[in-house]
Design a protein around this motif. Structure first.
Motif, PDB file in Angstrom:
ATOM      1  N   SER A 268      -3.202  -3.529  22.897  1.00  0.00           N
ATOM      2  CA  SER A 268      -3.219  -2.405  22.465  1.00  0.00           C
ATOM      3  C   SER A 268      -2.581  -1.830  21.310  1.00  0.00           C
ATOM      4  CB  SER A 268      -2.805  -1.538  23.732  1.00  0.00           C
ATOM      5  OG  SER A 268      -1.577  -1.787  24.012  1.00  0.00           O
ATOM      6  N   TYR A 269      -1.951  -2.736  20.442  1.00  0.00           N
ATOM      7  CA  TYR A 269      -1.264  -2.204  19.223  1.00  0.00           C
ATOM      8  C   TYR A 269      -1.028  -3.500  18.617  1.00  0.00           C
ATOM      9  CZ  TYR A 269       3.033  -3.659  21.886  1.00  0.00           C
ATOM     10  OH  TYR A 269       3.965  -4.585  22.522  1.00  0.00           O
ATOM     11  N   GLY A 270      -0.782  -3.345  17.434  1.00  0.00           N
ATOM     12  CA  GLY A 270      -0.425  -4.788  16.532  1.00  0.00           C
ATOM     13  C   GLY A 270       0.027  -4.182  14.924  1.00  0.00           C
ATOM     14  N   THR A 271       0.699  -5.321  14.302  1.00  0.00           N
ATOM     15  CA  THR A 271       1.027  -4.956  12.981  1.00  0.00           C
ATOM     16  C   THR A 271       0.258  -5.817  11.859  1.00  0.00           C
ATOM     17  OG1 THR A 271       3.304  -4.027  13.833  1.00  0.00           O
ATOM     18  CG2 THR A 271       3.078  -4.885  11.352  1.00  0.00           C
ATOM     19  N   TRP A 272      -0.198  -5.390  10.818  1.00  0.00           N
ATOM     20  CA  TRP A 272      -1.017  -6.015   9.796  1.00  0.00           C
ATOM     21  C   TRP A 272      -0.393  -5.872   8.493  1.00  0.00           C
ATOM     22  CZ3 TRP A 272      -3.135  -4.105  14.131  1.00  0.00           C
ATOM     23  CH2 TRP A 272      -4.289  -5.097  14.661  1.00  0.00           C
ATOM     24  N   LEU A 273      -0.392  -6.857   7.461  1.00  0.00           N
ATOM     25  CA  LEU A 273       0.001  -6.756   6.392  1.00  0.00           C
ATOM     26  C   LEU A 273      -1.110  -6.710   5.404  1.00  0.00           C
ATOM     27  CD1 LEU A 273       2.072  -7.208   4.045  1.00  0.00           C
ATOM     28  CD2 LEU A 273       1.626  -9.655   4.005  1.00  0.00           C
ATOM     29  N   VAL A 274      -1.215  -5.349   4.501  1.00  0.00           N
ATOM     30  CA  VAL A 274      -2.616  -5.100   4.083  1.00  0.00           C
ATOM     31  C   VAL A 274      -2.379  -4.714   2.675  1.00  0.00           C
ATOM     32  CG1 VAL A 274      -2.351  -2.533   4.769  1.00  0.00           C
ATOM     33  CG2 VAL A 274      -4.668  -3.482   4.216  1.00  0.00           C
ATOM     34  N   ARG A 275      -3.265  -4.796   1.855  1.00  0.00           N
ATOM     35  CA  ARG A 275      -2.996  -4.179   0.103  1.00  0.00           C
ATOM     36  C   ARG A 275      -4.083  -3.346   0.002  1.00  0.00           C
ATOM     37  NH1 ARG A 275      -0.622  -6.139  -4.210  1.00  0.00           N
ATOM     38  NH2 ARG A 275      -1.447  -5.671  -6.240  1.00  0.00           N
ATOM     39  N   TYR A 276      -3.684  -2.072  -0.346  1.00  0.00           N
ATOM     40  CA  TYR A 276      -4.542  -1.043  -0.578  1.00  0.00           C
ATOM     41  C   TYR A 276      -4.228  -0.189  -1.674  1.00  0.00           C
ATOM     42  CZ  TYR A 276      -6.361   3.871   0.307  1.00  0.00           C
ATOM     43  OH  TYR A 276      -7.031   5.021   0.453  1.00  0.00           O
ATOM     44  N   GLU A 277      -5.290  -0.095  -2.712  1.00  0.00           N
ATOM     45  CA  GLU A 277      -4.982   0.641  -3.907  1.00  0.00           C
ATOM     46  C   GLU A 277      -3.665  -0.113  -4.574  1.00  0.00           C
ATOM     47  OE1 GLU A 277      -5.247   4.831  -3.495  1.00  0.00           O
ATOM     48  OE2 GLU A 277      -7.411   4.651  -3.112  1.00  0.00           O
ATOM     49  N   SER A 278      -3.736  -1.349  -4.643  1.00  0.00           N
ATOM     50  CA  SER A 278      -2.573  -2.202  -5.427  1.00  0.00           C
ATOM     51  C   SER A 278      -1.128  -1.930  -5.051  1.00  0.00           C
ATOM     52  CB  SER A 278      -2.638  -1.366  -6.923  1.00  0.00           C
ATOM     53  OG  SER A 278      -4.090  -1.643  -7.505  1.00  0.00           O
ATOM     54  N   THR A 279      -1.069  -1.472  -3.604  1.00  0.00           N
ATOM     55  CA  THR A 279       0.137  -1.413  -3.141  1.00  0.00           C
ATOM     56  C   THR A 279       0.057  -2.272  -1.864  1.00  0.00           C
ATOM     57  OG1 THR A 279       0.715   0.701  -4.084  1.00  0.00           O
ATOM     58  CG2 THR A 279       1.814   0.166  -2.083  1.00  0.00           C
ATOM     59  N   GLU A 280       1.242  -2.692  -1.462  1.00  0.00           N
ATOM     60  CA  GLU A 280       1.241  -3.755  -0.123  1.00  0.00           C
ATOM     61  C   GLU A 280       1.888  -2.783   1.162  1.00  0.00           C
ATOM     62  OE1 GLU A 280       1.863  -8.240  -0.005  1.00  0.00           O
ATOM     63  OE2 GLU A 280       3.839  -7.157  -0.423  1.00  0.00           O
ATOM     64  N   TYR A 281       1.122  -2.762   2.066  1.00  0.00           N
ATOM     65  CA  TYR A 281       1.960  -2.041   3.196  1.00  0.00           C
ATOM     66  C   TYR A 281       1.897  -3.079   4.510  1.00  0.00           C
ATOM     67  CZ  TYR A 281       0.474   2.083   0.383  1.00  0.00           C
ATOM     68  OH  TYR A 281       0.352   3.219  -0.609  1.00  0.00           O
ATOM     69  N   LEU A 282       2.867  -2.353   5.217  1.00  0.00           N
ATOM     70  CA  LEU A 282       2.892  -2.807   6.700  1.00  0.00           C
ATOM     71  C   LEU A 282       2.226  -1.742   7.636  1.00  0.00           C
ATOM     72  CD1 LEU A 282       6.591  -4.737   7.182  1.00  0.00           C
ATOM     73  CD2 LEU A 282       4.232  -5.565   7.307  1.00  0.00           C
TER      74      LEU A 282
END
Length: 287
Positions: A268-282
């Protein structure tokens, strides 16, 4: 505490009566991903001086030819086997090799005894050996105002060997402790317990945190792009402070994340490493 960590507490943290607030049915929270935050998702960084730190440092120094062992009631690395010490990342092997019965001791303190007359003897707190002070400092200084009937505080001293040069364990020399003029009654009890000896071996995963994070990026990071206007609103809100509304746009964004490998994930939940509009997010998601 990071915002995502608070949200991950779910019902346990949010069950408190906070002005009628309820845990939201869904969550998307995105925070900028620093190297340390990324590494934290896939490894443990124990504080210097902690048992975890000392065990791994000793095992790394021992190398392949010697073993480092530890005897305790519980294992040490129960939720991870990847540990960062001195900017090196190790995979830790924790192997139980022997179980024995031991005697453990507990010290009980009554801060307002009905009878404060010593039978064994009395000792001023300032005269205690360091072994006792290390265990009692916080208890006596912070908790001594607690005054219930009978025992107010119980302190686990462990085995006689762990108690060191204590004047209370295993054979109490005093039954009255005097602190700032107050007289506390001290009693000691013992019980049988099981201790397991663990052997620790380490293998180097990465020679630096930076190299470790690069491997995580290579395996887990993906780019979030091609969003609709509604999906972009969900993501932008998640970056600004969190998105908490059940909607088709949220579910669509969540599906995009679930198509990729997560740093950590449950049903029911999780954590991802993503790049969005040139910025890296958790990105932390509950659905």
């Amino acid at each position: 505490m990071r915002r995502r960590e608070f949200l991950a507490g779910g019902t346990a943290l949010l069950a408190l009566p906070l002005a009628g607030c309820a845990h939201p049915p869904v969550v998307l929270d995105m925070e900028k991903a620093t190297p340390d935050r990324i590494a934290d998702e896939r490894s443990l960084a124990p504080d210097p001086g902690s048992e975890e730190y000392e065990v791994v440092a000793a095992a790394a120094e021992a190398g392949e030819n010697e073993s480092v062992t530890r005897s305790h009631r519980n294992d040490l690395f129960y939720d991870t086997d990847t540990v960062r010490v001195n900017n090196t990342v190790y995979e830790v092997s924790e192997t139980p090799i022997e179980t024995t019965e031991v005697t453990e001791y507990e010290l009980h303190i009554d801060f307002n005894p009905d009878d404060a007359t010593a039978t064994r003897g009395e000792i001023a707190y300032t005269d205690l050996p360091q072994a006792d002070k290390e265990l009692l400092d916080i208890v006596v200084t912070d908790e001594s105002k607690r005054t219930v009937d009978g025992v107010d505080i119980t302190v686990n001293y462990g085995t006689a060997a762990e108690a060191g040069d204590s004047v209370f364990v295993p054979d109490p020399q005093y039954d009255i402790l005097v602190y700032n003029g107050d007289r506390y009654r001290v009693t000691v009890t013992s019980q049988q317990s099981t201790r397991t000896t663990y052997r620790y071996d380490v293998t180097t995963v990465a020679d630096s945190v930076g190299a470790f994070v690069d491997r995580i990026r290579e395996q887990y990071r993906f780019t979030l792009s091609g969003l609709s206007a509604a999906e972009r609103d969900v993501v932008d809100d998640a970056i600004e402070g969190g998105y908490f509304e059940e909607s088709e746009a949220f579910q669509s964004v969540a599906e995009r994340f679930r198509a990729y490998d997560a740093l950590s994930r449950s049903d029911s939940y999780g954590t991802w490493l993503v790049r969005y509009e040139s910025t890296e997010y958790l990105a932390y998601i509950e659905w």
